[in-house]
Each structure stands twice: as structure tokens, then as C-alpha cells.
Design a protein around this motif. Structure first.
Motif, short mmCIF file in Angstrom:
data_model
loop_
_atom_site.label_atom_id
_atom_site.label_comp_id
_atom_site.label_asym_id
_atom_site.label_seq_id
_atom_site.Cartn_x
_atom_site.Cartn_y
_atom_site.Cartn_z
N GLY A 280 36.08 12.54 68.21
CA GLY A 280 36.51 13.91 68.40
C GLY A 280 35.93 14.77 67.30
O GLY A 280 35.47 14.26 66.26
N ARG A 282 35.96 17.49 64.18
CA ARG A 282 36.81 17.58 62.99
C ARG A 282 36.88 19.02 62.51
O ARG A 282 36.00 19.82 62.80
CB ARG A 282 36.26 16.69 61.87
CG ARG A 282 36.30 15.20 62.20
CD ARG A 282 35.34 14.44 61.29
NE ARG A 282 33.97 14.85 61.56
CZ ARG A 282 32.93 14.44 60.84
NH1 ARG A 282 33.10 13.65 59.84
NH2 ARG A 282 31.72 14.87 61.14
N TRP A 298 33.82 24.25 64.38
CA TRP A 298 34.23 22.85 64.19
C TRP A 298 33.10 22.07 63.52
O TRP A 298 31.95 22.51 63.47
CB TRP A 298 34.59 22.22 65.53
CG TRP A 298 33.44 22.12 66.50
CD1 TRP A 298 32.57 21.09 66.67
CD2 TRP A 298 33.04 23.14 67.44
NE1 TRP A 298 31.65 21.37 67.64
CE2 TRP A 298 31.91 22.62 68.13
CE3 TRP A 298 33.50 24.41 67.75
CZ2 TRP A 298 31.26 23.35 69.12
CZ3 TRP A 298 32.85 25.13 68.73
CH2 TRP A 298 31.76 24.61 69.42
N ALA A 301 31.36 15.83 66.20
CA ALA A 301 31.89 14.49 66.40
C ALA A 301 30.79 13.46 66.14
O ALA A 301 29.60 13.77 66.18
CB ALA A 301 32.42 14.34 67.83
N TYR A 308 29.63 19.80 74.40
CA TYR A 308 31.04 20.01 74.05
C TYR A 308 31.69 20.87 75.13
O TYR A 308 31.09 21.82 75.62
CB TYR A 308 31.18 20.72 72.71
CG TYR A 308 30.80 19.90 71.51
CD1 TYR A 308 31.67 18.96 70.97
CD2 TYR A 308 29.55 20.05 70.91
CE1 TYR A 308 31.32 18.21 69.86
CE2 TYR A 308 29.20 19.30 69.81
CZ TYR A 308 30.08 18.38 69.28
OH TYR A 308 29.73 17.64 68.20
N SER A 346 40.98 24.07 72.76
CA SER A 346 40.75 22.63 72.64
C SER A 346 39.25 22.35 72.70
O SER A 346 38.53 22.97 73.48
CB SER A 346 41.47 21.86 73.75
OG SER A 346 42.86 22.12 73.73
N VAL A 348 36.45 19.21 73.23
CA VAL A 348 36.27 17.85 73.73
C VAL A 348 34.78 17.51 73.67
O VAL A 348 33.97 18.13 74.38
CB VAL A 348 36.78 17.69 75.18
CG1 VAL A 348 36.59 16.26 75.67
CG2 VAL A 348 38.25 18.11 75.28
N ASP A 355 34.40 11.47 78.24
CA ASP A 355 34.92 12.48 77.32
C ASP A 355 35.52 11.82 76.09
O ASP A 355 36.19 10.80 76.18
CB ASP A 355 35.98 13.34 78.00
CG ASP A 355 35.39 14.28 79.04
OD1 ASP A 355 34.15 14.33 79.13
OD2 ASP A 355 36.16 14.93 79.77
N GLY A 356 35.27 12.44 74.94
CA GLY A 356 35.86 11.97 73.70
C GLY A 356 37.26 12.51 73.50
O GLY A 356 37.90 13.04 74.42
N LYS A 357 37.73 12.39 72.27
CA LYS A 357 39.10 12.79 71.95
C LYS A 357 39.21 14.31 71.88
O LYS A 357 38.34 14.98 71.32
CB LYS A 357 39.51 12.17 70.61
CG LYS A 357 40.99 12.36 70.29
CD LYS A 357 41.38 11.53 69.08
CE LYS A 357 40.92 12.19 67.82
NZ LYS A 357 41.44 11.51 66.60
N LYS A 358 40.28 14.83 72.44
CA LYS A 358 40.52 16.28 72.44
C LYS A 358 41.22 16.68 71.15
O LYS A 358 42.16 16.03 70.69
CB LYS A 358 41.38 16.67 73.64
CG LYS A 358 41.71 18.17 73.69
CD LYS A 358 42.74 18.50 74.77
CE LYS A 358 42.13 18.42 76.15
NZ LYS A 358 43.08 18.95 77.18
N LEU A 359 40.76 17.76 70.55
CA LEU A 359 41.39 18.34 69.37
C LEU A 359 41.69 19.80 69.67
O LEU A 359 40.84 20.51 70.20
CB LEU A 359 40.47 18.22 68.15
CG LEU A 359 41.07 18.66 66.81
CD1 LEU A 359 42.25 17.78 66.44
CD2 LEU A 359 40.01 18.61 65.72
#
Length: 579
Positions: A280, A282, A298, A301, A308, A346, A348, A355-359
Motif C-alpha cells: 500500500g 505510505r 503519497w 507503494a 493507482y 483512499s 489503492v 489490487d494492493g492495500k487500501k489506505l
């Protein structure tokens, strides 16, 4: 090198010093050519013969052997197959008879007296006499080398030569050895100390300590612990590590490694490792809000990102929107947002695997702007000047509202977006107004900003003077009243009472002569400015006519009859009757 007879009882004969350091020819495989006693050359006494070295200038071929043979001749480390080039004085011949090589023009001391050049007689020469071996160039820090893929039960002649930076070479260091007829049976042993580490979202690094003995290959097998088809691959026997590729993210894997020997496969050793989950972003930030935009930033990732996804929606609920940006982008601006609204944003990352981790992070847009620094200035009796600094954002126009603060009908004016002032006209004198300015945006109106201002009261004349009296006249002068005066009203009446007379004058008049007055009479004179909104403040002064100067007993002139607009008192009527 030593010349030695096959009979071990024969004494060894060494080559003379004059023959050393000359270009030489190596004939490999001579042991196969010597089935019986005869002269041959070997590199040390008591050892089997593997080759001979004699000066090139000393070699000749028997004239009775015209056909070439398949010998390998190596001249100055350059291999020549079959016959050497002409002109070197080197020849070899074969047939069913013999092979002869002799050193001409020299004699050899065999410690038994002088004799002619030694001859070498071989019958039944094999067709595949010699097998050429390649050269290998090693780095300067290596001091060992394994010759592979050799023939079993075969003598090999090996030379090692140092090569210097100037490309000069040392003398050869030479040695011989014979391969075994059959490789010894080696019990297959597994490798040791298996490690699975360096996990990424799609790879695992596998490392092990080498198995002992002649390992041909290592067989690596891996599969997800949760189940799935095992996959296998092999690496060479000298390798002790491998990177497993194209694995599933966030998945535990079992890994086994076995050593593959010529005689079989060892038992395997096993280990486990887990790939990382899809990453995700950072340090997600939502900043720099305006009324309709948010800036999103951001840090990227990990791994191979394809793009993204930026997903945003009002935090209190509403339609969700999504934008995509390229993998190399780490910032974007969200536009067309609602003012004064909290949004959840959000990020991703998108991988080839999914899909990776959602922040997520929240950010709030600013409320619709209002004008700043609103001022109501420069009042007159019927106007107010309004000024302001522009509101933020894409303002279409401004609405200016005004209404008496004590109550009444609210009026509105509109001005373009580029305008920041207006003059409000036709206001009531001496009245406090509440003035409001509202910016209008494409979607809706912005915040209302208000300020009070008061108009001036209606103005009166100033500098009033009553001069130049006569027995029937007085001259009146004054300074003009301020504002949009419609005219002036002049009212005059005897101080002691009598008929009040009113005259109306134009707005440009600032003097008049009051006529047909009573002699020796004091008058009260008042000047009133007239406006469209009403009468202004009055200003009053007095003046007295002169005495009548005629003969004693003569009466003064009679007062003229009243005119329209005159106001009469009871005392005035009595005076008129007496006159």
C-alpha cells in the motif's frame, strides 16, 4: 625430459642442453602406440609414457609414408589437426606399416657412448590417435580448476602458463594424470542448511550449503502450503541459491531441495517462506483545500505498480468517485468537490496480481467564500459607497443587498465578478442601512458578508445674511445647501405678528429681495431648502425695514393686498383694516 627404453633395466638418457627452450611438438597418446619394447620419451623415470617433446627442427618424416594421419600437433601452444602446415620441417605419415620421428643432426648421450639419432617405430597406428582439449583462461586469483567431461581411463597431459599484463607468458608448468576407468560410487547426500528469505510480493530467495561429492544438479520443488500443484526446476551442481519467481502475494510456500548425483537423487531438505502481501502507499496526505478541490499526496507503494486508484466520497455519505493515475505519479488534485464538505480519500495501488492495500485519509473543502474587508463609506444624504475585497474561487457575480436597519423593503443590485465597489443611490436621508454582499458561484451562492452605513441628514443653507433695508424692502443672501436641492422656500413675517408671506425660488438661487414690506418693521425671515425627499433644515434670521421719512401727518403707503400662498394672523388682519 628423459629418454627411456621400455625395458626398466635400461639407463635413462637425458636430452642435451642445446635442445631445451626450442619450439616443440606434442604427440599425445603415445602409450597406445607402443605395444612392445622400443624407445620412447617420458617426463620422469618409471612412469608410463604420455607424450614426447623434441625440437621442431629435429623432426622429419620417412619418405616411405606419404599419406597424412589424424594426429594432433601442437606448435607453440597452437593446435593443428592432421598435418602441420608446410615449411615447418614437420611431417607425419601413417599406413599399416609404421610411424617414424627422428631428431636429425644431433646426437644423444645415453651414457653408453655416442650414436645416431634415436628412432621410434610403431606398428598398427590407431586412426583416432589424439583428442584435442580446449584452453581455459582463469582469473589471477584462482589456483585450482576442475577438468570436466573427460574420457574415462585416459591419460591427460596438462600445462599451466602464467600470462602477464604485457601479454608475455611464463614457462609451462606441466603434469599428467589418468582418469579412472569408472567413477567411484558416491552415496547421494542432501544439501544442508536450507534458508528461505528476502521475500517480496512475488519472489522468495532460496539458499543452501552444497552437498558433498560430484553433484550434477540441484532439484528445487515448491508449492503453496495451502495446496496447489508443485513446481520444480533445476540448477547446476555448482549453484547454491535461486530466486523463485512469479509467486502469489501473501502466500506461505514450502520449498524442498535435493542433490542430483550421477548415481541417483539424494533425499531432500525442506523449508518454508511467505511472500509479502501486495503493498500500500505510505504517508497519504490530503491538503491544500479550496472550496471545490483537495490536493492528495503519497509515497509510492513497493513492487511493480501498474497504476493507482484514487477513490473519494463525502464522509457523511454520498456517491463515490474514482480516478486513476499512472504508476510514476505520487500526487493528484481532486476537483469539482462540494464546498464545506468532509471527504474520505483512499489510495489503492494496482499490481498485475491485483489490487494492493487500501489506505485512507480525510480532508475537508473550504466553505464557499465571502467577500473580505467590506466597507460602507462616503455617505451623502441619499447615497452610500460600498467597497470590498474579492471572494476566493470562481465567482460569477456579486449581489449587493441593502435595507434600512430599522426595517423596510430590501433592495438588491448585481455587479460583475470583476467589480468590487458600487454606489447605492436614492436612499433615505439620515437613515442607517444594512448592506450585504454575496458572491455567486456556479453551483450556489457564497457566504453573505454585511456592514452598516448611515446616510447624512438633509442639508440646510448656511451663511444667511439680511441686508440693505429700505422702508419697504430687505435683501436676503445665503450659501447653498448640499445635495440635490430642488429649490428654496423663503418665509418672512413681522416679528410682532402679521401676515406670513412665502416665496419659492429655484435651486440655483442664493439671494432674494423681499419687497412691499411695512416701514420700520422687524421681520423674521426663514430659508428652507427643498429636496425630492422633503424639506431640509431651515435657517432663520431677522431684519428691520427703515422708518418712513415723509412730512409730519403724511401717511405711509398702503400695504398691497395678500397674494396666494400668504398666511395671515388675526393681528395682521386688524392692521390691514386700520390701514
Amino acid at each position: 625430459w628423459v629418454i627411456k627404453e621400455s625395458n626398466p633395466e635400461s639407463p635413462a638418457i637425458t636430452l642435451s642442453e642445446s635442445l631445451r627452450g626450442q619450439p616443440v611438438v606434442l604427440l599425445h597418446g603415445l602409450t597406445e602406440l607402443l605395444p612392445g619394447p622400443s624407445f620412447c620419451l617420458c617426463h620422469c623415470p618409471g612412469r608410463g609414457t604420455l607424450g614426447l617433446t623434441v625440437p621442431v627442427s629435429r623432426l622429419r618424416s620417412p619418405t616411405s609414408q606419404p599419406q597424412p594421419i589424424g594426429l594432433l600437433l601442437q606448435l607453440d601452444s597452437v593446435p593443428y589437426c592432421r598435418c602441420p602446415p608446410p615449411g615447418l620441417g614437420i611431417a607425419a605419415a601413417t599406413g599399416t606399416a609404421d610411424l617414424t620421428a627422428a631428431a636429425t643432426g644431433s646426437s644423444i648421450d645415453n651414457r653408453c657412448g655416442e650414436h645416431g639419432p634415436p628412432g621410434l617405430y610403431v606398428s598398427n597406428i590407431p586412426q583416432n590417435l589424439v583428442k584435442a582439449l580446449p584452453e581455459e583462461i582463469l582469473s589471477s586469483d584462482e589456483n585450482s580448476y576442475v577438468l570436466e567431461n573427460l574420457d574415462p581411463d585416459t591419460d591427460y597431459f596438462v600445462t599451466v602458463t602464467a600470462i602477464y599484463p604485457d601479454e608475455s607468458e611464463s614457462e609451462d608448468l606441466m603434469g599428467t594424470q589418468r582418469t579412472l576407468l569408472k567413477a567411484p560410487d558416491v552415496r547421494p547426500e542432501p544439501p544442508r542448511n536450507l534458508r528461505v528469505f528476502n521475500a517480496t510480493i512475488s519472489t522468495l530467495t532460496v539458499k543452501w550449503d552444497a552437498a558433498p561429492g560430484p553433484v550434477k544438479n540441484y532439484k528445487i520443488t515448491y508449492k503453496p502450503i495451502a495446496g496447489g500443484e508443485p513446481l520444480s526446476l533445476q540448477v547446476g551442481g555448482k549453484k547454491t541459491n535461486i530466486i523463485l519467481q512469479q509467486l502469489q502475494p501473501d502466500t506461505p510456500y514450502s520449498v524442498t531441495v535435493a542433490a542430483v548425483y550421477p548415481s541417483g537423487v539424494s533425499r531432500d531438505i525442506s523449508g518454508e517462506g511467505k511472500t509479502k502481501p501486495l503493498g500500500g502507499v505510505r504517508n497519504l496526505q490530503v491538503l491544500n483545500p479550496t472550496m471545490t478541490t483537495l490536493n492528495v499526496r503519497w509515497e509510492p507503494a513497493e513492487g511493480r505498480i501498474t497504476e493507482y486508484k484514487v477513490i473519494y466520497a463525502p464522509a457523511a455519505g454520498g456517491a463515490e468517485s474514482m480516478e486513476t493515475v499512472s504508476a510514476g505519479t505520487t500526487t493528484t488534485i481532486l476537483r469539482g468537490l462540494q464546498p464545506d464538505t468532509l471527504y474520505t480519500v483512499s489510495l489503492v495501488p494496482v499490481y498485475a496480481e491485483g489490487d494492493g492495500k487500501k489506505l485512507s485519509e480525510n480532508g475537508k473543502t473550504r466553505p464557499l467564500g465571502g467577500v473580505k474587508n467590506l466597507k460602507v463609506t462616503d455617505p451623502t444624504m441619499t447615497s452610500l459607497n460600498v467597497n470590498w475585497d474579492p471572494a476566493d474561487g470562481a465567482v460569477r457575480l456579486y449581489k449587493v443587498f441593502y435595507v434600512p436597519s430599522s426595517g423596510g423593503r430590501e433592495e438588491m443590485e448585481q455587479v460583475p465578478a470583476g467589480t468590487t465597489s458600487i454606489v447605492l443611490r436614492n436612499l433615505l436621508p439620515d437613515t442607517q442601512y444594512t448592506v450585504s454582499v454575496v458572491p455567486v458561484y456556479p453551483a450556489r451562492e457564497g457566504r453573505r458578508q454585511s456592514e452598516d452605513g448611515k446616510t447624512l441628514p438633509l442639508s440646510g443653507v448656511s451663511g444667511m445674511r439680511v441686508t440693505n433695508p429700505t422702508i419697504t424692502t430687505l435683501t436676503v443672501n445665503w450659501d447653498a445647501a448640499d445635495g440635490n436641492v430642488q429649490g428654496y422656500r423663503v418665509i418672512y413675517v413681522p416679528v410682532d405678528g402679521g401676515l406670513e408671506i412665502v416665496e419659492q425660488l429655484s435651486e440655483s438661487t442664493t439671494s432674494t429681495v423681499l419687497q412691499k414690506l411695512l416701514p420700520d418693521t422687524r421681520y423674521t425671515i426663514t430659508v428652507v431648502p427643498m429636496y425630492a425627499e422633503g424639506d431640509g433644515p431651515s435657517l432663520t434670521d431677522t431684519g428691520k425695514t427703515s422708518e418712513y421719512p415723509g412730512p409730519v401727518g403724511q401717511e405711509p403707503p398702503m400695504r398691497p393686498p395678500g397674494i396666494a400662498g400668504q398666511r395671515r394672523s388675526s393681528q395682521s388682519e386688524k392692521t390691514e383694516e386700520l390701514l
